[in-house]
Motif scaffolding. Structure first.
Motif, short mmCIF file in Angstrom:
data_model
loop_
_atom_site.label_atom_id
_atom_site.label_comp_id
_atom_site.label_asym_id
_atom_site.label_seq_id
_atom_site.Cartn_x
_atom_site.Cartn_y
_atom_site.Cartn_z
N GLY A 1 0.79 -1.22 0.00
CA GLY A 1 0.00 0.00 0.00
C GLY A 1 0.83 1.28 0.00
N THR A 2 2.12 1.15 -0.01
CA THR A 2 2.94 2.37 -0.06
C THR A 2 3.24 2.74 -1.51
N ASP A 3 3.55 4.03 -1.75
CA ASP A 3 3.87 4.48 -3.10
C ASP A 3 5.14 3.82 -3.59
N SER A 4 5.10 3.31 -4.84
CA SER A 4 6.27 2.61 -5.38
C SER A 4 7.23 3.59 -6.03
N GLY A 5 6.76 4.84 -6.22
CA GLY A 5 7.59 5.82 -6.92
C GLY A 5 7.34 5.81 -8.42
N GLU A 6 6.60 4.81 -8.91
CA GLU A 6 6.26 4.76 -10.34
C GLU A 6 4.87 5.38 -10.52
N PHE A 7 4.60 5.89 -11.76
CA PHE A 7 3.29 6.50 -12.04
C PHE A 7 2.70 5.94 -13.33
N ILE A 8 1.37 5.98 -13.40
CA ILE A 8 0.71 5.80 -14.70
C ILE A 8 0.08 7.14 -15.03
N THR A 9 0.30 7.62 -16.27
CA THR A 9 -0.26 8.91 -16.64
C THR A 9 -1.53 8.70 -17.49
N VAL A 10 -2.60 9.37 -17.08
CA VAL A 10 -3.85 9.33 -17.84
C VAL A 10 -4.16 10.74 -18.32
N ALA A 11 -5.02 10.85 -19.34
CA ALA A 11 -5.38 12.17 -19.86
C ALA A 11 -6.89 12.33 -19.84
N THR A 12 -7.36 13.55 -19.60
CA THR A 12 -8.82 13.78 -19.55
C THR A 12 -9.16 15.20 -19.95
N THR A 13 -10.33 15.38 -20.51
CA THR A 13 -10.83 16.73 -20.82
C THR A 13 -11.70 17.25 -19.67
N ARG A 14 -12.08 16.35 -18.77
CA ARG A 14 -12.93 16.75 -17.64
C ARG A 14 -12.26 16.29 -16.33
N PRO A 15 -11.20 17.00 -15.88
CA PRO A 15 -10.44 16.52 -14.72
C PRO A 15 -11.29 16.37 -13.45
N GLU A 16 -12.37 17.13 -13.31
CA GLU A 16 -13.18 17.04 -12.09
C GLU A 16 -13.83 15.66 -11.93
N THR A 17 -13.98 14.93 -13.08
CA THR A 17 -14.62 13.63 -12.96
C THR A 17 -13.71 12.60 -12.28
N MET A 18 -12.42 12.92 -12.18
CA MET A 18 -11.51 11.95 -11.54
C MET A 18 -11.94 11.65 -10.10
N LEU A 19 -12.69 12.59 -9.51
CA LEU A 19 -13.17 12.36 -8.14
C LEU A 19 -14.00 11.09 -8.06
#
Ligand SMILES: [Zn+2]
Ligand SMILES: [Zn+2]
Length: 968
Positions: free
Chosen positions: A243-261
């Motif tokens: 459950g700890t951060d591995s330091g790696e990321f996945i990048t996603v793209a969106t036109t409606r960032p508020e929906t990430m909630l």
């Protein structure tokens, strides 16, 4: 609709006294009104039909030959609709087929009606309310619905009035509206049965939500505009197994960032090599600090962006489907006004666009914003208020469609329903095989309110049992009276999908207690399944597929007239589906308001008449071929109508002249097909054969929906054979002088009138107005055999009279006429070639085989008259030096001896010489003038020199001709 009052028109006018000029506007309104007023196309319920048939002068029961009924349903236009070219084509095709089947002896029922069109109608009335400064919310549901009814009573169904004016031969006595009490009963019953069968359920579904109108709106009501926005790239931290951060990321793209909630996963393609090592890992959703899984789905495109997509099942239809596949939770983070709700954590209460700014700022602060790119995409707006639509999860009603779809697929695969063009069968099967459950609820007020009641105590749902009328008073589960009806209405297609069964009385027919059950049953037995559906491909799934599903499902419970169970073949709503093509503009462009190339059929009708517009469409309509509508063609078909009008005037004039000398045609000979007429002339036998051939071609073409071939066969017959050849020849036979052979004149007149009357019937389904007018006129003051040409018999061709039968009759007539007509054509061409004056008659020399001489001899009068021949000389060989023509069966030459008026010719040539001398002198002077020859451009000077040489030559020729004239 206001008809001009023509009461007494028929009785008062002199039918044979047709106006000189064909004027469609003068006749069409009159007949349109007559057809409706006289209820000519009404097909009563079989029990009551005896008297109605008698009233129409028609044979009762099954139709003259005991053939089954021909039933066709008008695709109900929206009650708010106005007629466009697509309707005009669709209705022309339906009317041609219905009129043709009716005249061919089938009991033909074309059933009209309008659709309540939930969204379109509600929108229209809402717009009115906005103009009045109020709204449906202020009015309240009940008052609003009453207001829509009021609108409907005043303005609804204008499109049917347009149909009346265009002469559609529908049964107006059966006109329905999808919100009628009778049809509403069917809608309710269908819902109750499906619910009881466990085929209706409630569930969560993504809808297009308008935050301003606060309702779900259909895909059809969303308009897409190109929008210059941004694409935000967000980094989601990959977690270690602990459950700890591995330091790696996945990048996603969106036109409606508020929906990430509301994100509940990130999806990648299972074979995407960049992410193979992350299979089975979890991510931390930034800002919400929620653990979300990485899911593998083949729907994800590896080529687009980073190949990883955020999944927000509650706010995107694709994500919703993906969420269903992977059993992901759906978190709705917005309320009805598109403000962030409590599920959005720290952002709760913010407007979606305010929240967007905050989310982006917070991500940036946390170093999780990988980038911002300019991005243009299509954004959906509410058609009503232009607010940006928010895809949003909501609770809706569904039909579990698979059991219905299975039957509907079988119906087509087993051949009980046939598609034309055939390719639509595949389209249909493909769609039906991948069908999703049908969302049938709409958050509207105008429509059939769903017959389900929610309990305020136990929160369960009560749907009345099938067959029950009236609303429930108590909860079926706890007995409480605190129940309220569902506020949603049913999708408009739910009611239109039921039409084939509901218009013929379902469900009353299966409920013994109803008083009118017997009557309804008679309709159902007589008219279900319907014969044909003619419609556009755009509603193949919306409507055609749903009618097949619902028709097969509900009619299966209705036994056959003999009490036996109904097989699938008899459960289908229609036996044939004809999908018509598109009407495009003359340049084959799709008509659209933005392009400004929309042709209004009513305007064209005003200009050229309904008949010409119908004929234009018919002449180009065939399965699968779009129509390039060209007004020039319509103009041509108006000329065609005019030609027929003039032919009628010529015929009636001769009938009247004959009557003056006591020669009359017995009207009893009319109404059938001319066969062995006492008129044994070549032209009579030929025109009868041509008529039979045309009739065969038209009937055959209509069987396979080749409207174009049918129309062109009639056109060729009427204009080419009848007007251009037969009328010209028959003029010679109509001799009313003292010395005339009255028997022969009468025979010719009889052929003329009978062929013309049959040709009118042949044309009638295509041009109903002009044929009605002329047919009535043909009977003059004799009693009519029917109230309308539309109720007479359709001409059927007899093969015996046609070339393709190789009968002796057909062969000899065709060959003889071919020789005679070709001879005339060739002589006419020769005369033109050698410059014979229009009115002068010339001798001709003809070389033709001896066995053909009798044909020539018998028809010499025709040849002499039509080709202006003074003397037809049958010769062994054409004299040398004559201009001649060759055909396989004959050679012909015009003997042209031009006679000259000597003094006039001398005068003409003298003047010609003087004129040319002047021109030559002018040219010479100019070329000798240094002011011209020195200064003008070289090519001008050259041109002048050439002109001088030509004029000198012409002058020489004129002088020689003058010298060559005989002296004296
Ligand atoms: Zn709106
Ligand atoms: Zn209850």
């Amino acid at each position: 609709m206001v008809f001009r009052d023509f009461q007494g028109f028929i009785q008062d006018k002199m039918p044979h006294d047709l106006p000189k000029a064909y004027d469609p506007t003068a006749i069409e309104d009159h007949w349109a009104e007559y057809w409706v007023r006289e209820k000519l196309f009404a097909v009563p319920t079989p029990d009551t039909e005896q008297t109605a048939d008698e009233a129409q002068g028609r044979e009762a029961a099954e139709g003259p030959d005991g053939k089954s009924a021909f039933t066709i349903l008008l695709p109900p236009p929206n009650v708010t609709g106005r007629l466009h070219m697509g309707h005009m084509l669709n209705q022309t095709e339906m009317d041609i087929l219905t009129r043709w089947r009716r005249m061919s002896g089938r009991k033909a029922l074309w059933l009209p009606g309008t659709d309540h069109a939930g969204i379109a109608t509600q929108m229209m009335v809402e717009r009115q309310l906005t103009e009045e400064g109020t709204s449906r919310q202020k009015l309240g549901r009940e008052a609003f619905v009453e207001r829509v009814w009021e609108w409907k009573r005043h303005y609804g169904g204008a499109i049917l009035d347009q149909m009346k004016r265009l002469g559609a031969s529908v049964d107006w006595s059966r006109e329905y509206f999808t919100m009628d009490e009778r049809l509403s009963v069917a809608v309710r019953e269908a819902f109750m049965r499906l619910y009881e069968q466990g085929l209706v359920y409630r569930g969560a579904y993504i809808v297009n939500w308008c935050p301003r109108c606060q309702t779900a709106i259909s895909d059809l009501e969303v308009v897409y505009d190109e929008h210059k926005g941004h694409l935000w790239e967000i980094k989601y931290p990959v977690l270690n197994d602990d459950g700890t951060d591995s330091g790696e990321f996945i990048t996603v793209a969106t036109t409606r960032p508020e929906t990430m909630l509301g994100d509940t996963a990130v999806a990648i393609h299972p074979e995407d090599e960049r992410y193979l090592h992350l299979h089975g890992k979890k991510l931390r959703l930034p800002l919400m600090n929620r653990e979300i899984p990485i899911v593998l789905d083949e729907w994800v495109s590896r080529e687009f962006g980073t190949g990883a997509v955020k999944v927000t099942p509650a706010h995107d239809p694709n994500d919703f489907a993906l969420g269903m596949r992977h059993n992901l939770p759906s978190i709705n983070v917005m309320d009805d006004r598109a403000h962030i709700n409590e599920a959005g954590g720290a952002y709760a209460g913010l407007d979606r666009y305010v929240a967007r700014k905050r989310v982006v700022a917070d991500l940036e602060a946390q170093g999780l914003l990988a980038g911002i790119k300019d991005y243009t995409n299509n954004v959906g707006h509410c058609d009503r208020c232009k607010t940006v639509v928010e895809p949003r999860l909501s609770t809706q009603w569904f039909v579990k469609i698979q059991p219905l779809a299975d039957k509907a697929i079988a119906a087509v695969e087993e051949g009980h329903i046939r598609f034309t063009p055939e390719m639509y069968k595949k389209t249909y099967i493909n769609w039906m095989s991948n069908i999703h459950d049908w969302c049938i609820s709409r958050q509207l007020w105008w429509g059939h309110r769903i017959p389900a009641w929610h309990c305020g105590v136990c929160h369960q749902i009560t749907v009345p049992k099938p067959g029950s009328t009236g609303d429930p008073m108590h909860c079926a589960h706890c007995g409480s009276d605190r129940i309220t009806q569902e506020t949603d209405v049913l999708d408009t297609w739910f009611s239109s999908g039921l039409l084939p069964v509901s218009v013929f009385g379902w469900p009353n027919i299966t409920t013994e207690t109803r008083a009118d059950a017997a009557l309804s049953r008679a309709d159902f037995d007589a008219f279900y399944p319907t014969s044909l559906l003619v419609t556009g491909f755009d509603i193949l799934f919306f409507w055609v597929a749903r009618m097949i599903m619902m028709g097969c499902w509900f009619s299966a419970e209705v036994p056959m007239p003999d009490g036996s169970p109904r097989p699938l073949a008899e459960s289908v709503p229609f036996k044939e589906v004809y999908i018509h093509a598109l009407v495009r503009d003359a340049n084959r462009e799709k008509m659209s308001k933005t392009k400004g190339n929309v042709i209004d059929p009513i305007e064209i009708v005003k200009q050229y008449g309904t008949d010409a517009v119908r004929f234009t469409l018919a002449s180009m309509a065939s399965p699968g071929t779009d129509i390039a509508f060209n007004v020039a063609r319509t103009e041509g078909y108006r000329a065609f109508a005019n030609k027929i009008w003039n032919a009628a005037r010529f015929i009636f004039m001769n009938v009247d002249r004959a009557a003056e000398v006591g020669i009359t045609v017995d009207p009893a000979v009319l109404g059938g097909m001319p066969y062995d007429s006492p008129d044994d002339t070549l032209e009579a036998r030929w025109i009868v054969a041509e008529l039979h051939a045309a009739a065969t071609e038209v009937n055959r073409s209509l069987e396979s929906y080749r409207y174009d071939d049918a129309a062109n066969a009639i056109y060729k017959f009427f204009w080419g054979s009848f007007c251009d050849w037969y009328l010209e020849i028959v003029k010679l036979r109509l001799d009313f002088s003292e010395t005339a052979d009255r028997t022969r004149t009468k025979a010719a007149l009889t052929t003329l009138v009978t062929v013309f009357e049959a040709a009118l019937r042949l044309l009638s389904p295509f041009m109903p107005f002009i044929t009605e007018e002329l047919w009535h006129a043909a009977y003059d003051d004799h009693p009519l055999p029917a109230k309308s040409i539309a109720l007479t018999n359709y001409p059927q061709g007899d093969l015996k009279y046609q070339m393709e039968s190789y009968s002796e009759f057909a062969q000899s007539v065709a060959l003889d006429f071919l020789d005679v007509s070709r001879l005339i054509t060739e002589i006419r061409a020769l005369r033109k070639e050698v410059g014979v004056e229009e009115r002068a008659a010339t001798p001709v020399e003809l070389r033709i085989a001896a066995e053909r001489h009798p044909v020539v001899d018998a028809n010499v009068a025709i040849i002499e008259s039509l080709a202006r021949v003074s003397d037809l000389r049958l010769v062994e060989d054409i004299s040398a030096g004559l201009p001649k023509r060759h055909t396989p069966s004959f050679d012909v030459a015009v003997v042209y001896e031009r006679t000259i008026d000597l003094p006039a010719e001398r005068d003409r040539l003298t003047k010609e010489c003087l004129r040319l001398e002047k021109i030559v002198a002018n040219d010479e002077r100019a070329l000798n003038d240094p002011g011209f020859a020195g200064k003008a451009p070289a090519h001008i000077v050259e041109g002048r020199k050439k002109q001088l040489a030509e004029n000198r030559l012409l002058l020489e020729k004129a002088k020689a001709a003058l010298d060559g004239l005989p002296k004296g």
